[in-house]
Design an enzyme around this catalytic site. Structure first.
Site, PDB file in Angstrom:
ATOM      1  N   LYS A 141       0.857  -1.185   0.000  1.00  0.00           N
ATOM      2  CA  LYS A 141       0.000   0.000   0.000  1.00  0.00           C
ATOM      3  C   LYS A 141       0.898   1.241   0.000  1.00  0.00           C
ATOM      4  O   LYS A 141       0.843   2.083   0.896  1.00  0.00           O
ATOM      5  CB  LYS A 141      -0.899   0.005   1.234  1.00  0.00           C
ATOM      6  CG  LYS A 141      -1.824  -1.185   1.350  1.00  0.00           C
ATOM      7  CD  LYS A 141      -2.951  -1.123   0.329  1.00  0.00           C
ATOM      8  CE  LYS A 141      -3.943  -2.240   0.537  1.00  0.00           C
ATOM      9  NZ  LYS A 141      -5.075  -2.189  -0.440  1.00  0.00           N
ATOM     10  N   HIS A 152       5.211  12.324  10.444  1.00  0.00           N
ATOM     11  CA  HIS A 152       4.584  12.224  11.759  1.00  0.00           C
ATOM     12  C   HIS A 152       5.181  11.078  12.578  1.00  0.00           C
ATOM     13  O   HIS A 152       5.546  11.250  13.747  1.00  0.00           O
ATOM     14  CB  HIS A 152       3.076  12.033  11.593  1.00  0.00           C
ATOM     15  CG  HIS A 152       2.334  11.970  12.889  1.00  0.00           C
ATOM     16  ND1 HIS A 152       2.581  12.831  13.933  1.00  0.00           N
ATOM     17  CD2 HIS A 152       1.340  11.140  13.321  1.00  0.00           C
ATOM     18  CE1 HIS A 152       1.777  12.552  14.943  1.00  0.00           C
ATOM     19  NE2 HIS A 152       1.025  11.513  14.607  1.00  0.00           N
ATOM     20  N   TYR A 189     -11.375   2.561  13.801  1.00  0.00           N
ATOM     21  CA  TYR A 189     -11.724   2.669  12.386  1.00  0.00           C
ATOM     22  C   TYR A 189     -10.928   1.649  11.564  1.00  0.00           C
ATOM     23  O   TYR A 189     -11.495   0.894  10.763  1.00  0.00           O
ATOM     24  CB  TYR A 189     -11.442   4.086  11.876  1.00  0.00           C
ATOM     25  CG  TYR A 189     -11.640   4.232  10.391  1.00  0.00           C
ATOM     26  CD1 TYR A 189     -12.884   4.551   9.861  1.00  0.00           C
ATOM     27  CD2 TYR A 189     -10.579   4.013   9.514  1.00  0.00           C
ATOM     28  CE1 TYR A 189     -13.073   4.650   8.493  1.00  0.00           C
ATOM     29  CE2 TYR A 189     -10.754   4.111   8.143  1.00  0.00           C
ATOM     30  CZ  TYR A 189     -11.997   4.432   7.627  1.00  0.00           C
ATOM     31  OH  TYR A 189     -12.182   4.515   6.268  1.00  0.00           O
ATOM     32  N   GLN A 213      -8.635  14.610  14.405  1.00  0.00           N
ATOM     33  CA  GLN A 213      -7.179  14.735  14.486  1.00  0.00           C
ATOM     34  C   GLN A 213      -6.750  16.199  14.418  1.00  0.00           C
ATOM     35  O   GLN A 213      -5.876  16.636  15.172  1.00  0.00           O
ATOM     36  CB  GLN A 213      -6.528  13.936  13.354  1.00  0.00           C
ATOM     37  CG  GLN A 213      -6.651  12.430  13.538  1.00  0.00           C
ATOM     38  CD  GLN A 213      -6.163  11.667  12.319  1.00  0.00           C
ATOM     39  OE1 GLN A 213      -6.513  11.993  11.175  1.00  0.00           O
ATOM     40  NE2 GLN A 213      -5.362  10.643  12.546  1.00  0.00           N
TER      41      GLN A 213
END
Length: 276
Positions: A141, A152, A189, A213
Site C-alpha cells: 500500500k 509524523h 476505524y 485529528q
C-alpha cells in the site's frame, strides 16, 4: 607557566550535551530508551531506511495477506490507547491538575510516578506504531506512505522523548491525553476496516476522524501557546517546540483534508474511486 589550550567547539558541544543529559529527570533516567537520544535517533534512522528500501524489496513480490494480524493489532492498539487515556485522566484528576498551568511534580509520590509511568508508556507506544508503516509496505500500500505519514511517525518519537526526559507530567499530560483519545477512534476505524468490504457501510465517518485529528492539534497549540505567555513554572522551550510541531501537523493535515474531501475530483479520479 603552562598555557592551557582553549577547548574546541566540539569539546564545548560535548560538555553541553553531557550537561543536558544530566539535567533530565533522575527518577526515570534508567527506564528503557530514556537516558540518551542516540538510540532514539538510530531507531528513527532505521525506520527511514526501511521506508526507503521496503517498497523496493516488495516490488516484485506479492502483497502479504495480513487480515488477522491487522485485526488483532488495531484492536490491541484501541485497548492500549483507551488504557493510556484512562491513566492520563485519572492521574491528572487525582492530582488536581490545572488545565491552564501545571508544573511537573518531580517527587516520588504515587501520583507523580503514576503520571511519569503513563508518559513513558505513551512514548513507547510510538515505537509500536511503526508497525502501521511496516504493514503498508508488506501489503504494498505504497500510496499510504505519504510525507505526512512518514514525517509524523518519525518525528513524534523525538518530541515525546524530549517531553519524557525533562518533563514527564505537568503541562505535557494534555498532549498524551488528547492523542490517546483520538487513537482510540483511529485504531477502531482501521480495526473495523481490516474486516474487509462488508464493513464499508459502517465506516462513513472517516472524514470526521481527520477532523478529530485536526481538532486535537488545535487544542494542543492553544494549550501550549497560552503557557508561553503565562507565568507558569514549565519550560518555555518545550512549549515552543510543541507549538511549532503542532502547527506543522495542522498544516499537513489541513492539506490532506482538502485534497481528500474538499477538492473537486477529476473524471479520471472518480473512475478510480468507483473501481476501488
Amino acid at each position: 607557566m603552562e598555557v592551557l589550550e582553549e577547548p574546541t567547539i566540539w569539546q564545548k558541544a560535548w560538555v553541553y550535551y553531557q550537561k543536558g543529559l544530566e539535567n533530565g529527570d533522575k527518577r526515570i533516567e534508567n527506564w528503557l530508551l530514556v537516558y540518551s537520544p542516540v538510540p532514539v535517533c538510530c531507531i528513527i534512522m532505521c525506520y527511514l531506511v526501511i521506508v526507503w528500501a521496503g517498497p523496493k524489496f516488495m516490488a516484485k513480490k506479492e502483497p502479504i495477506n495480513l487480515k488477522i494480524v491487522l485485526i488483532l493489532y488495531n484492536f490491541t492498539m484501541v485497548c492500549l490507547s483507551a488504557y493510556m487515556f484512562y491513566e492520563f485522566t485519572a492521574a491528572s484528576w487525582l492530582a488536581s491538575y490545572s488545565l491552564l498551568c501545571q508544573p511537573v511534580d518531580y517527587s516520588n509520590s504515587q501520583l507523580a510516578m503514576r503520571m511519569a509511568s503513563v508518559c513513558w508508556l505513551f512514548y513507547i507506544s510510538k515505537y509500536v506504531e511503526f508497525s502501521d508503516t511496516m504493514f503498508f509496505i508488506l501489503r504494498k500500500k505504497n500510496s499510504q506512505l505519504t510525507f505526512l505519514h512518514v514525517y509524523h511517525h518519525s518525528t513524534i518519537i523525538l518530541n515525546c522523548w524530549l517531553g519524557l526526559k525533562y518533563t514527564p507530567g505537568g503541562q505535557s499530560f494534555m498532549t498524551g491525553l488528547l492523542n490517546s483519545l483520538v487513537h482510540v477512534a483511529m485504531y477502531l476505524y482501521y480495526g473495523l476496516a481490516a474486516f474487509g468490504p462488508r464493513m464499508t457501510k459502517y465506516l462513513w465517518w472517516k472524514h470526521y476522524l481527520t477532523t478529530l485529528q485536526l481538532l486535537q492539534f488545535f487544542l494542543i497549540t492553544i494549550h501550549t501557546v497560552y503557557n508561553l505567555f503565562a507565568d507558569c513554572d514549565y519550560p518555555d522551550a518545550l512549549n515552543l517546540i510543541v507549538s511549532i510541531y503542532a502547527l506543522s501537523l495542522i498544516a499537513l493535515f489541513t492539506h490532506f483534508y482538502y485534497h481528500s474531501y474538499l477538492k473537486p475530483k477529476t473524471y479520471e479520479q472518480k473512475k478510480c474511486v468507483k473501481k476501488v
